[in-house]
Design a protein around this motif. Structure first.
Motif, mmCIF file in Angstrom:
data_model
loop_
_atom_site.group_PDB
_atom_site.id
_atom_site.type_symbol
_atom_site.label_atom_id
_atom_site.label_comp_id
_atom_site.label_asym_id
_atom_site.label_seq_id
_atom_site.Cartn_x
_atom_site.Cartn_y
_atom_site.Cartn_z
ATOM 1 N N TYR A 73 0.832 -1.205 0.000
ATOM 2 C CA TYR A 73 0.000 0.000 0.000
ATOM 3 C C TYR A 73 0.865 1.253 0.000
ATOM 4 O O TYR A 73 1.843 1.358 0.745
ATOM 5 N N THR B 175 -0.859 6.264 3.641
ATOM 6 C CA THR B 175 -0.201 6.585 4.914
ATOM 7 C C THR B 175 0.129 5.337 5.717
ATOM 8 O O THR B 175 1.213 5.225 6.303
ATOM 9 N N ASP B 176 -0.795 4.375 5.752
ATOM 10 C CA ASP B 176 -0.583 3.155 6.530
ATOM 11 C C ASP B 176 0.410 2.227 5.830
ATOM 12 O O ASP B 176 0.655 2.337 4.630
ATOM 13 N N PHE B 177 0.939 1.284 6.605
ATOM 14 C CA PHE B 177 1.852 0.273 6.068
ATOM 15 C C PHE B 177 1.092 -1.052 6.018
ATOM 16 O O PHE B 177 1.045 -1.799 6.996
ATOM 17 N N ARG B 178 0.489 -1.308 4.873
ATOM 18 C CA ARG B 178 -0.338 -2.492 4.697
ATOM 19 C C ARG B 178 0.086 -3.245 3.439
ATOM 20 O O ARG B 178 0.522 -2.643 2.456
ATOM 21 N N THR C 17 -7.743 -2.211 6.916
ATOM 22 C CA THR C 17 -7.398 -2.430 8.325
ATOM 23 C C THR C 17 -7.600 -3.893 8.717
ATOM 24 O O THR C 17 -7.316 -4.277 9.853
ATOM 25 N N ALA D 40 -0.702 -5.002 10.007
ATOM 26 C CA ALA D 40 -0.003 -3.752 9.714
ATOM 27 C C ALA D 40 1.483 -3.923 10.006
ATOM 28 O O ALA D 40 1.868 -4.496 11.034
ATOM 29 N N SER E 171 4.794 -3.132 11.391
ATOM 30 C CA SER E 171 5.155 -2.332 12.559
ATOM 31 C C SER E 171 6.498 -1.639 12.371
ATOM 32 O O SER E 171 7.391 -2.138 11.676
ATOM 33 N N ARG F 251 9.602 -2.429 7.864
ATOM 34 C CA ARG F 251 9.661 -1.083 7.298
ATOM 35 C C ARG F 251 11.106 -0.711 6.964
ATOM 36 O O ARG F 251 12.044 -1.152 7.618
#
Length: 464
Positions: free
Chosen positions: A189, A192-195, A249, A255, A257, A287
């Motif tokens: 993704y 903004t999120d890390f998916r 979500t 997600a 971390s 990440r």
């Protein structure tokens, strides 16, 4: 006497056979034409594909000659084509058994355009017995356009109900992009999120382990998963697939971390729904700055590969294939409205139970980019009558599955044929605010179509 009787029988059969041949209606003309009268060529794209379609599959290799007339742009220095053009003319060969052909237009390097440039393509001739159809000219504009609408045959590809491609459609630019469903495994993704998503178009599944070291994962860690990570008739669990409504979500991979130790190893079954069986993989994702690092290997391998994935704000997801690494799948998020594909959704077993299930001929809207849609029954307003005055009272929703499989019926008991539902159509509001009405024309032999190549019609109702 026996010979005489045999002669009479043969003559009778010949008469019946000839009568049947005379009664068979001739096939309609096989026409070649462009998909639309105009097509946009966005400034951020280096090349684009122009498609030619036949009414039905070619009986033999068929040569189509196309003339081109550029305006404000020069062939060779500012743009080129593949196949190459000679004296402002190029040829495209549509192979026997295929109903489509195409050629590519590529911009020159370091090219600066003002958006008024265009190329008019005209079908000059087609090899017999193919004839030139009504849509024999197309204007390619070197800018985005807002199409007034067209009809389009989606290039789902071979395989019938297991058609090999997903097809992304951009109404405003009269464009479609077909991508092999099995060409990717993970989607990262870019918001903004890390998916991270798995490939629901092949029925992929995943299972989290307690381990965080990929090298410590062995075939023993898959014991008991062979019956868990399989989607079949009545089997499978929602815990092992991404949320079927597209809620990011609720992805099966949690997600990612910022704390590396919290990111576990997952076992991935790439899926076999309309796709060939492939090895299972073990993956771990962490990440890296504002992006991701993927660690991956086949289950029994003792070493693993590493791949960094940067976020690209122009795309909903950046995609990775376990075999090929980074790969291009969906267009830029502003450049598609719907996706026709095979998809993982759900099947109801009882009033209280359902299971993940893969559906053919399924349609998503691009909800992550802001596309909205509504279903309209013809008992409320007819497709032809739906106009700009109806838009204000249309209940648009950002529901990824709003179209889903609701546009069609499957073959049922008592000889009920499969076909398009003619009692409804759809209204799509794209991310820019343009509103189109959409209806499906056919998708299977029983309603005049060909499975894997559905035909649609869309018309502009309101320009943003």
């Amino acid at each position: 006497m026996k010979n005489v009787r045999s002669l009479f029988v043969m003559l009778a059969l010949a008469t019946v056979f000839n009568a049947c041949k005379q009664d068979d209606p001739p096939l309609p003309d096989n026409l070649v034409q462009f998909e639309a009268a105009e097509q946009g060529f966005e400034s951020d794209k280096a090349d684009t594909e122009v498609k030619l379609t036949l009414t039905r599959a070619a009986e033999a290799n068929t040569v189509i000659t196309v003339d081109l007339a550029p305006t404000g742009i020069a062939y060779g220095t500012q743009f080129s084509t593949a196949p190459a053009a000679t004296n402002n003319s190029l040829t495209v060969t549509i192979p026997a058994g295929s109903s489509t052909g195409s050629f590519k237009v590529t911009k020159g390097a370091n090219l600066f355009l003002n958006g008024t440039e265009s190329i008019r393509f005209s079908i000059k001739s087609a090899a017999s017995p193919v004839l030139v159809g009504e849509k024999k000219a197309l204007t390619l504009k070197f800018s985005s356009i807002v199409s007034a609408g067209s009809q389009m045959k989606l290039e789902g590809g071979e395989g019938g109900a297991s058609a090999v491609n997903s097809v992304f459609v951009d109404f405003s630019n009269n464009l479609q992009k077909a991508v092999a469903r099995a060409s990717w495994d993970l989607g990262f993704y870019n918001g903004t999120d890390f998916r991270v998503i798995i490939n629901g178009t092949t029925g992929a599944t995943a299972q989290e382990l307690t381990k965080t070291d990929l090298s410590q994962v062995t075939p023993a860690d898959t014991a008991g998963l062979r019956n868990v990570l399989i989607l079949s008739q009545g089997t499978g669990s929602f815990e092992n697939v991404d949320d079927v409504d597209g809620d990011l979500t609720k992805t099966v991979i949690k997600a990612i971390s910022a704390t590396d130790a919290e990111n576990k190893v997952y076992i991935i079954n790439p899926g076999t729904s309309g796709a060939a069986s492939r090895p299972w993989y073990k993956v771990r994702i962490i990440r890296k700055g504002t992006g991701y690092t993927l660690q991956y290997a086949q289950i029994a391998e003792t070493t693993f590969k590493t791949l960094d994935i940067s976020k690209d704000a122009n795309l909903n997801f950046s995609y990775v294939s376990f075999e090929k690494g980074l790969t291009e799948v969906e267009p830029a998020k502003a450049n598609w409205d719907i996706e026709w594909t095979l998809a993982t959704y759900k099947a109801t077993l009882s009033a209280t139970a359902s299971v993940p299930y893969t559906y053919a001929d399924y349609v998503f809207i691009n909800h992550l980019a802001g596309v909205e849609a509504a279903e309209v029954l013809t008992s409320t307003v007819a497709y032809d009558a739906y106009a700009e005055s109806n838009v204000a009272t249309t209940p648009f929703k950002k529901d990824r599955n709003l179209i889903g499989s609701n546009w069609r019926t499957s073959a049922g008991p008592n000889g009920v044929p499969a076909g398009v539902r003619t009692d409804r159509f759809y209204v799509i509001k794209d991310a820019a605010g343009n509103v189109y009405k959409l209806k499906f024309l056919n998708y299977t032999a029983s309603d005049g179509g060909l499975r894997g190549y559905p035909n649609i019609e869309y018309k502009l109702v309101k320009k943003a």
